[in-house]
Design an enzyme around this catalytic site. Structure first.
Site, PDB file in Angstrom:
ATOM      1  N   LYS A 274      22.354 101.272 -16.515  1.00 53.99           N
ATOM      2  CA  LYS A 274      21.049 101.793 -16.076  1.00 53.99           C
ATOM      3  C   LYS A 274      20.043 101.635 -17.208  1.00 53.99           C
ATOM      4  O   LYS A 274      20.236 102.158 -18.305  1.00 53.99           O
ATOM      5  CB  LYS A 274      21.188 103.267 -15.676  1.00 53.99           C
ATOM      6  CG  LYS A 274      19.841 103.958 -15.371  1.00 53.99           C
ATOM      7  CD  LYS A 274      20.036 105.417 -14.935  1.00 53.99           C
ATOM      8  CE  LYS A 274      18.696 106.141 -14.805  1.00 53.99           C
ATOM      9  NZ  LYS A 274      18.844 107.572 -14.440  1.00 53.99           N
ATOM     10  N   ASP A 279      11.953 107.876 -17.897  1.00 49.65           N
ATOM     11  CA  ASP A 279      12.066 108.491 -16.577  1.00 49.65           C
ATOM     12  C   ASP A 279      11.212 109.751 -16.512  1.00 49.65           C
ATOM     13  O   ASP A 279      11.653 110.836 -16.891  1.00 49.65           O
ATOM     14  CB  ASP A 279      13.533 108.824 -16.278  1.00 49.65           C
ATOM     15  CG  ASP A 279      13.707 109.476 -14.913  1.00 49.65           C
ATOM     16  OD1 ASP A 279      12.752 109.441 -14.107  1.00 49.65           O
ATOM     17  OD2 ASP A 279      14.816 110.006 -14.655  1.00 49.65           O
ATOM     18  N   LYS A 286       9.017 115.304 -13.319  1.00 48.03           N
ATOM     19  CA  LYS A 286       9.831 116.252 -14.064  1.00 48.03           C
ATOM     20  C   LYS A 286       8.950 117.273 -14.771  1.00 48.03           C
ATOM     21  O   LYS A 286       7.796 116.978 -15.058  1.00 48.03           O
ATOM     22  CB  LYS A 286      10.648 115.505 -15.134  1.00 48.03           C
ATOM     23  CG  LYS A 286      11.769 114.647 -14.603  1.00 48.03           C
ATOM     24  CD  LYS A 286      12.554 114.003 -15.743  1.00 48.03           C
ATOM     25  CE  LYS A 286      13.646 113.102 -15.219  1.00 48.03           C
ATOM     26  NZ  LYS A 286      14.717 113.829 -14.529  1.00 48.03           N
ATOM     27  N   ASP A 297      16.929 107.396 -21.089  1.00 40.54           N
ATOM     28  CA  ASP A 297      17.464 107.066 -19.769  1.00 40.54           C
ATOM     29  C   ASP A 297      17.879 105.595 -19.653  1.00 40.54           C
ATOM     30  O   ASP A 297      18.268 105.144 -18.581  1.00 40.54           O
ATOM     31  CB  ASP A 297      16.436 107.441 -18.683  1.00 40.54           C
ATOM     32  CG  ASP A 297      17.088 107.898 -17.400  1.00 40.54           C
ATOM     33  OD1 ASP A 297      18.287 108.229 -17.417  1.00 40.54           O
ATOM     34  OD2 ASP A 297      16.397 107.915 -16.357  1.00 40.54           O
ATOM     35  N   ASP A 356      12.847 111.032  -8.247  1.00 37.68           N
ATOM     36  CA  ASP A 356      13.520 111.217  -9.541  1.00 37.68           C
ATOM     37  C   ASP A 356      14.992 110.782  -9.476  1.00 37.68           C
ATOM     38  O   ASP A 356      15.647 110.676 -10.510  1.00 37.68           O
ATOM     39  CB  ASP A 356      13.405 112.680  -9.964  1.00 37.68           C
ATOM     40  CG  ASP A 356      13.668 112.872 -11.447  1.00 37.68           C
ATOM     41  OD1 ASP A 356      13.765 111.860 -12.177  1.00 37.68           O
ATOM     42  OD2 ASP A 356      13.766 114.035 -11.880  1.00 37.68           O
ATOM     43  N   GLU A 358      16.135 107.912  -9.273  1.00 31.76           N
ATOM     44  CA  GLU A 358      15.771 106.494  -9.347  1.00 31.76           C
ATOM     45  C   GLU A 358      16.898 105.639  -9.921  1.00 31.76           C
ATOM     46  O   GLU A 358      16.942 104.437  -9.665  1.00 31.76           O
ATOM     47  CB  GLU A 358      14.512 106.324 -10.214  1.00 31.76           C
ATOM     48  CG  GLU A 358      14.728 106.225 -11.732  1.00 31.76           C
ATOM     49  CD  GLU A 358      15.351 107.465 -12.346  1.00 31.76           C
ATOM     50  OE1 GLU A 358      15.264 108.536 -11.710  1.00 31.76           O
ATOM     51  OE2 GLU A 358      15.948 107.377 -13.437  1.00 31.76           O
ATOM     52  N   ARG A 360      20.093 105.440  -9.280  1.00 31.96           N
ATOM     53  CA  ARG A 360      20.912 104.818  -8.217  1.00 31.96           C
ATOM     54  C   ARG A 360      20.133 103.731  -7.482  1.00 31.96           C
ATOM     55  O   ARG A 360      20.717 102.775  -6.975  1.00 31.96           O
ATOM     56  CB  ARG A 360      21.429 105.916  -7.268  1.00 31.96           C
ATOM     57  CG  ARG A 360      20.336 106.706  -6.604  1.00 31.96           C
ATOM     58  CD  ARG A 360      20.820 108.045  -6.062  1.00 31.96           C
ATOM     59  NE  ARG A 360      20.856 109.083  -7.092  1.00 31.96           N
ATOM     60  CZ  ARG A 360      21.223 110.348  -6.875  1.00 31.96           C
ATOM     61  NH1 ARG A 360      21.585 110.730  -5.653  1.00 31.96           N
ATOM     62  NH2 ARG A 360      21.238 111.225  -7.850  1.00 31.96           N
TER      63      ARG A 360
HETATM   64  N1  BES Z   1      17.836 110.475 -15.701  1.00 34.14           N
HETATM   65  C1  BES Z   1      18.019 111.571 -14.815  1.00 34.14           C
HETATM   66  C2  BES Z   1      19.315 112.319 -15.076  1.00 34.14           C
HETATM   67  C3  BES Z   1      19.336 113.159 -16.321  1.00 34.14           C
HETATM   68  C4  BES Z   1      18.740 114.394 -16.365  1.00 34.14           C
HETATM   69  C5  BES Z   1      20.036 112.717 -17.425  1.00 34.14           C
HETATM   70  C6  BES Z   1      18.797 115.157 -17.510  1.00 34.14           C
HETATM   71  C7  BES Z   1      20.101 113.489 -18.560  1.00 34.14           C
HETATM   72  C8  BES Z   1      19.470 114.701 -18.615  1.00 34.14           C
HETATM   73  C9  BES Z   1      18.042 111.082 -13.364  1.00 34.14           C
HETATM   74  O1  BES Z   1      17.232 110.001 -13.086  1.00 34.14           O
HETATM   75  C10 BES Z   1      17.549 112.222 -12.540  1.00 34.14           C
HETATM   76  O2  BES Z   1      16.412 112.573 -12.662  1.00 34.14           O
HETATM   77  N2  BES Z   1      18.433 112.774 -11.698  1.00 34.14           N
HETATM   78  C11 BES Z   1      18.100 113.864 -10.885  1.00 34.14           C
HETATM   79  C12 BES Z   1      18.714 113.639  -9.537  1.00 34.14           C
HETATM   80  C13 BES Z   1      18.237 114.614  -8.485  1.00 34.14           C
HETATM   81  C14 BES Z   1      16.777 114.379  -8.178  1.00 34.14           C
HETATM   82  C15 BES Z   1      19.072 114.424  -7.248  1.00 34.14           C
HETATM   83  C16 BES Z   1      18.657 115.129 -11.542  1.00 34.14           C
HETATM   84  O3  BES Z   1      19.735 115.084 -12.118  1.00 34.14           O
HETATM   85  O4  BES Z   1      17.983 116.149 -11.492  1.00 34.14           O
HETATM   86 ZN    ZN Z   2      16.837 108.743 -14.619  1.00 34.93          ZN
HETATM   87 MN    MN Z   3      15.263 110.556 -12.629  1.00 32.10          MN
END
Ligand code: BES
Ligand code: ZN
Ligand code: MN
Length: 502
Positions: A274, A279, A286, A297, A356, A358, A360
């Site tokens: 990834k 992000d 966020k 990220d 968010d 993104e 996947r």
């Molecule tokens: N890059 C984030 C995941 C992340 C969050 C990694 C905090 C490390 C620390 C990912 O893109 C994300 O935002 N995931 C969301 C998914 C949700 C919207 C289903 C998450 O984990 O909140």
């Molecule tokens: Zn992310």
């Molecule tokens: Mn995200």
């Protein structure tokens, strides 16, 4: 850093700034420590009786011991002798390497790897020593002013003291450990670089530079137009929200021996990283607190580049292909909106209920692209879900796989390289959470089991090959404070796995 072995039997005559020797909590010394103790008329046993408890990873500095040529002997705690393990040994080497770096030494000698250990052979111990020393010497200075940049005399030479009989095996391990450390440090550096420097284009440049540096590597960087022709509609939908151009990076390692005629080519192993260089969450933005950490990220991508660097350095007899979908995830007038439906390269449509989620969306098209290689296995590596940090903290990476043999090999590699993962479930029952009224499926599955439903989403693009997914949200970097920075995980796990397959 320069790594070497020393095979002199008279340890007390080794001239070095620091010589590491080990002691156990029960007052026992390693054979090397015993030699130093005798030469110094019992100086080591003396401190073991009083101030030094020999707890795992602890150390005591003994300067100018009589009868010993080393300027300092660093006594390293190894814990209980019966419990001595590969993990304790690795921790001991790390403690020594960190001491040397903090003391600003430029060279050092460790005797720790020479001592027998029930759970790790000599090559593995030598590998751990080199990996520890190589990583301890890492120092981020890319974005400081000139004065900061020139400050440090760093550990430049690291030697392992071993017996003559151990020498060849120790050399092998050292070479592997050094390669892993350089891969880890590359991944850390890329993670640490700010998003205004480390853009998708920058990552493409790193791949190209590696290909110039190593003969076995070939790089290709696809631009937006080429990504459009591939119909990667899901990846492109994320990239659209930013002015920063996306890149689809392909970095291929062809084994040195594979070119000769008649050699039957094994199927390649594909690593997908990834590469979200920042992000912000997109329209589902966020919160501001700690948002800076979303420069990390792209640590999945960084681990793919670091692993390929190590693989090339080692000259691995296994074809390995790295794929990196790289872009930013920002809110803008052209960004994805909740409710949008996009068509992935696979033809499956996706309802984007949260912009968010993104990772996947960019990974799924890379997973479809991977099919063309008819791979023996595909492993994707991603800072995918905050939920994975809740489940496993910062100790284990999350591992998901539909293939038990592949999962077991990865878990085993993680243990061997001191870079562990923990398997989480991936059952059909969770797939229901991705149900959508307006597309083949949605990109989120609600709060419950967030890491599992993310893996479920990816699994829908992986029917053509054995596949595993590593969620490194909790392990790729350390947050906040003085410790903040990329860890380079899971480069050690990945390199160890690839070694086991070659
Ligand atoms: N890059 C984030 C995941 C992340 C969050 C990694 C905090 C490390 C620390 C990912 O893109 C994300 O935002 N995931 C969301 C998914 C949700 C919207 C289903 C998450 O984990 O909140
Ligand atoms: Zn992310
Ligand atoms: Mn995200």
């Amino acid at each position: 850093m320069e790594f070497s072995t020393l095979t002199t039997a008279s340890l007390h005559q080794i001239k070095t700034a620091a010589l590491a020797v080990g002691a156990y909590t029960d007052g026992m010394l390693t054979p090397a420590a015993d030699v130093i103790d005798r030469a110094s008329h019992g100086a080591l046993r003396e401190v073991l009786k009083s101030e030094f408890q020999a707890k795992p990873g602890s150390h005591l500095v003994l300067r100018k011991l009589e009868g010993v040529s080393a300027a300092r002997v660093i006594l390293i705690g190894l814990g209980k002798q019966q419990a001595y393990s590969a993990a304790v040994h690795a921790k001991a080497e790390q403690a020594f390497a960190n001491y040397c770096v903090q003391a600003r030494l430029t060279e050092a000698v460790s005797t720790l790897a020479a001592t027998e250990c029930a759970t790790a052979g000599l090559a593995q111990r030598a590998q751990a020593a080199a990996a520890a020393a190589g990583q301890a010497a890492y120092h981020y200075d890319a974005t400081f002013g000139k004065r900061e940049r020139n400050d440090a005399p760093r550990l430049k030479k690291f030697a392992l003291s071993v017996t003559r009989a151990q020498n060849a095996e120790a050399q092998r391990g050292l070479h592997l450990g050094a390669a892993i450390a350089q891969g880890v440090n590359l991944a850390r550096e890329l993670g640490n670089l700010p998003a205004n420097v480390c853009t998708p284009t920058y990552l493409g440049g790193v791949a190209r530079k590696l290909a110039r540096e190593f003969k076995s590597l070939k790089a290709e960087v696809l631009d937006r137009k080429q990504i459009e022709s591939l119909k990667m509609g899901s990846f492109l939908s994320v990239a659209r929200g930013s002015y920063e151009p996306p890149a689809f990076i392909i970095l291929k390692h062809t084994p040195p021996g594979a070119k000769g005629a008649g050699k039957s080519r094994k199927a390649p192993i594909v690593l997908v990283g990834k590469g979200i260089t920042f992000d912000a969450g997109g329209i589902s933005i966020k919160p501001a607190a700690s948002m800076d950490e979303m420069k990390y990220d792209m640590c999945g991508a960084a681990s793919v580049l670091g692993t390929l660097r190590a693989v090339a350095e080692i000259g691995l007899e296994q074809e390995v292909i790295g794929l990196i979908p790289a872009c930013e995830n920002l809110p803008s007038g052209r960004a994805n909106k909740p409710g949008d439906v996009v068509t992935s390269m696979s033809g499956q449509t996706i309802e984007i209920l949260n912009t968010d989620a993104e990772g996947r969306l960019v990974l799924c098209d890379a997973l479809t692209y991977a099919e063309r290689y008819k791979p023996a296995a595909v492993i994707d590596i991603a800072t995918l879900t905050g939920a994975c940090i809740i489940a496993l903290g910062h100790v284990n990476s999350g591992l998901f796989s539909t293939d038990d043999a592949l999962a077991d090999s990865l878990l085993q590699a993680g243990r061997q390289a001191q870079d562990t993962a923990w398997r989480l479930p991936l059952e059909d029952a969770y797939q229901e959470q991705l149900q959508s009224n307006f597309a083949d499926f949605a990109n989120i599955g609600g709060r419950a089991a967030g890491s599992v439903t993310a893996a479920c989403f990816l699994s829908r693009f992986t029917s053509a090959y054995p596949w595993a997914h590593l969620d490194i949200a909790g392990t790729a970097w350390r947050s906040g404070g003085k410790e903040k920075g990329g860890t380079g995980r899971p480069v050690p796990l990945l390199v160890q796995y690839l070694l086991s397959q070659a």
